[in-house]
Motif scaffolding. Structure first.
Motif, PDB file in Angstrom:
ATOM      1  N   MET A 283       0.844  -1.181   0.000  1.00  0.00           N
ATOM      2  CA  MET A 283       0.000   0.000   0.000  1.00  0.00           C
ATOM      3  C   MET A 283       0.887   1.242   0.000  1.00  0.00           C
ATOM      4  O   MET A 283       1.929   1.262   0.626  1.00  0.00           O
ATOM      5  N   CYS A 284       0.467   2.241  -0.706  1.00  0.00           N
ATOM      6  CA  CYS A 284       1.233   3.481  -0.812  1.00  0.00           C
ATOM      7  C   CYS A 284       0.618   4.537   0.094  1.00  0.00           C
ATOM      8  O   CYS A 284      -0.547   4.893  -0.053  1.00  0.00           O
ATOM      9  N   GLU A 285       1.394   5.024   1.043  1.00  0.00           N
ATOM     10  CA  GLU A 285       0.922   6.041   1.976  1.00  0.00           C
ATOM     11  C   GLU A 285       1.783   7.284   1.824  1.00  0.00           C
ATOM     12  O   GLU A 285       2.957   7.196   1.490  1.00  0.00           O
ATOM     13  N   LEU A 286       1.186   8.434   2.100  1.00  0.00           N
ATOM     14  CA  LEU A 286       1.879   9.704   1.954  1.00  0.00           C
ATOM     15  C   LEU A 286       1.930  10.473   3.257  1.00  0.00           C
ATOM     16  O   LEU A 286       1.026  10.363   4.088  1.00  0.00           O
ATOM     17  N   LYS A 287       2.958  11.271   3.395  1.00  0.00           N
ATOM     18  CA  LYS A 287       3.009  12.284   4.444  1.00  0.00           C
ATOM     19  C   LYS A 287       2.571  13.583   3.775  1.00  0.00           C
ATOM     20  O   LYS A 287       3.087  13.943   2.719  1.00  0.00           O
ATOM     21  N   VAL A 288       1.614  14.275   4.378  1.00  0.00           N
ATOM     22  CA  VAL A 288       1.126  15.526   3.813  1.00  0.00           C
ATOM     23  C   VAL A 288       1.776  16.682   4.566  1.00  0.00           C
ATOM     24  O   VAL A 288       1.737  16.736   5.797  1.00  0.00           O
ATOM     25  N   VAL A 289       2.404  17.572   3.794  1.00  0.00           N
ATOM     26  CA  VAL A 289       3.149  18.692   4.354  1.00  0.00           C
ATOM     27  C   VAL A 289       2.528  20.007   3.878  1.00  0.00           C
ATOM     28  O   VAL A 289       2.248  20.160   2.688  1.00  0.00           O
ATOM     29  N   MET A 290       2.302  20.940   4.803  1.00  0.00           N
ATOM     30  CA  MET A 290       1.809  22.274   4.472  1.00  0.00           C
ATOM     31  C   MET A 290       3.011  23.201   4.380  1.00  0.00           C
ATOM     32  O   MET A 290       3.850  23.250   5.280  1.00  0.00           O
TER      33      MET A 290
END
Length: 62
Positions: A1-8
């Protein structure tokens, strides 16, 4: 599974909004983030970049 870290990104400042994001839904300037364990977060902005190599999605203030 591909997971992301979301950065502002706001100018020179980078802050992590959420980790292990599996789903992103964009409705106008509202971005819904959904995590692997069912957690949810909503932020305002626009997606600048999604990089699967680094595992990051970059959101900027609109």
């Amino acid at each position: 599974m591909c997971e992301l870290k979301v950065v502002m990104v706001d100018g020179e400042t980078r802050s992590t909004v959420m980790e292990s994001v599996t789903r992103i839904i964009v409705e106008g300037d509202d971005i819904g983030l959904y995590g692997i364990f069912g957690e949810q977060e909503s932020v305002k902005g626009s997606i600048k970049e999604i990089n699967f190599t680094t595992g990051e999605a970059i959101i900027v203030n609109s």
